[in-house]
Design an enzyme around this catalytic site. Structure first.
Site, PDB file in Angstrom:
ATOM      1  N   ASP A 101      -0.271 -15.352  37.585  1.00 20.74           N
ATOM      2  CA  ASP A 101      -0.679 -15.778  36.240  1.00 20.74           C
ATOM      3  C   ASP A 101      -0.284 -17.233  36.037  1.00 20.74           C
ATOM      4  O   ASP A 101      -1.096 -18.124  36.215  1.00 20.74           O
ATOM      5  CB  ASP A 101      -0.228 -14.829  35.134  1.00 20.74           C
ATOM      6  CG  ASP A 101       1.257 -14.531  35.114  1.00 20.74           C
ATOM      7  OD1 ASP A 101       2.056 -15.287  35.688  1.00 20.74           O
ATOM      8  OD2 ASP A 101       1.630 -13.530  34.490  1.00 20.74           O
ATOM      9  N   ARG A 163       5.681   1.363  37.433  1.00 24.82           N
ATOM     10  CA  ARG A 163       5.200   0.929  38.748  1.00 24.82           C
ATOM     11  C   ARG A 163       4.471   2.055  39.485  1.00 24.82           C
ATOM     12  O   ARG A 163       3.630   1.804  40.334  1.00 24.82           O
ATOM     13  CB  ARG A 163       6.363   0.438  39.610  1.00 24.82           C
ATOM     14  CG  ARG A 163       7.008  -0.834  39.116  1.00 24.82           C
ATOM     15  CD  ARG A 163       8.042  -1.326  40.127  1.00 24.82           C
ATOM     16  NE  ARG A 163       8.924  -2.342  39.597  1.00 24.82           N
ATOM     17  CZ  ARG A 163       8.652  -3.641  39.544  1.00 24.82           C
ATOM     18  NH1 ARG A 163       7.491  -4.081  39.973  1.00 24.82           N
ATOM     19  NH2 ARG A 163       9.524  -4.491  39.047  1.00 24.82           N
TER      20      ARG A 163
END
Length: 174
Positions: A101, A163
């Site tokens: 990002d 996760r």
């Protein structure tokens, strides 16, 4: 934030993309000595699936960096928590991460590893979020380009959790 989740990328879409990336990497690295450097913790699920789709002798090592802590935003201050313990000079390195990002972590790791003198360094990410970019960097291999959403699942965490969810999702309010 609630526990209501909206799937953004399904486990089937992920599996198909990982297969395609594996085939592409196999073709591109067929005459090279590939070293996969998986950036923990976020990329462990993606890396495990990806290396099974690469039809080459492949060495896998792990490196841990940190710039997030337990929040949603990167601090921008990247540090190596656990380093490689291998001489990389004879390898073509492919850094595998879950997401780019801001780009700070990937740029830091690329520069860091180049200093160690490998034959080459490239990057492979499952997700690219270019609208959040703070530095100039483009992944060499990319699964999906996504908008500016805070996502979790398939190795990506929120805090210390999520996760293990097999798809990529966003939280939704009621």
């Amino acid at each position: 934030m609630t526990d209501r989740k909206r799937v953004v990328i399904s486990k089937e879409e992920i599996a198909e993309k990982v297969k395609t990336l594996g085939e592409e990497i196999t073709k591109d690295y067929k005459d090279k000595n590939i070293l996969i450097v998986s950036l923990l913790k976020g990329s462990f699920v993606f890396t495990a699936d990806l290396v099974r789709e690469i039809d080459l002798m492949t060495r896998v090592e792990f490196m841990t960096t940190s710039s997030y802590g337990h929040g949603k935003e990167s601090s921008g201050n990247v540090r190596v928590v656990n380093d490689l313990h291998v001489d990389v000079k004879d390898y073509d390195i492919l850094i595998v991460d879950d997401i780019v990002d801001s780009g700070n972590t990937m740029k830091f790791v690329i520069n860091y590893l180049k200093e160690l003198g490998p034959k080459s360094v490239k990057s492979c990410v499952l997700l690219d979020k270019p609208t959040r970019r703070e530095v100039e960097i483009e992944p060499d291999y990319c699964g999906f380009t996504i908008p500016d959403l805070f996502i979790a699942g398939y190795g990506l965490n929120y805090g210390d959790y999520y996760r293990n969810i097999p798809n990529i999702f966003v939280f939704e309010d009621k």
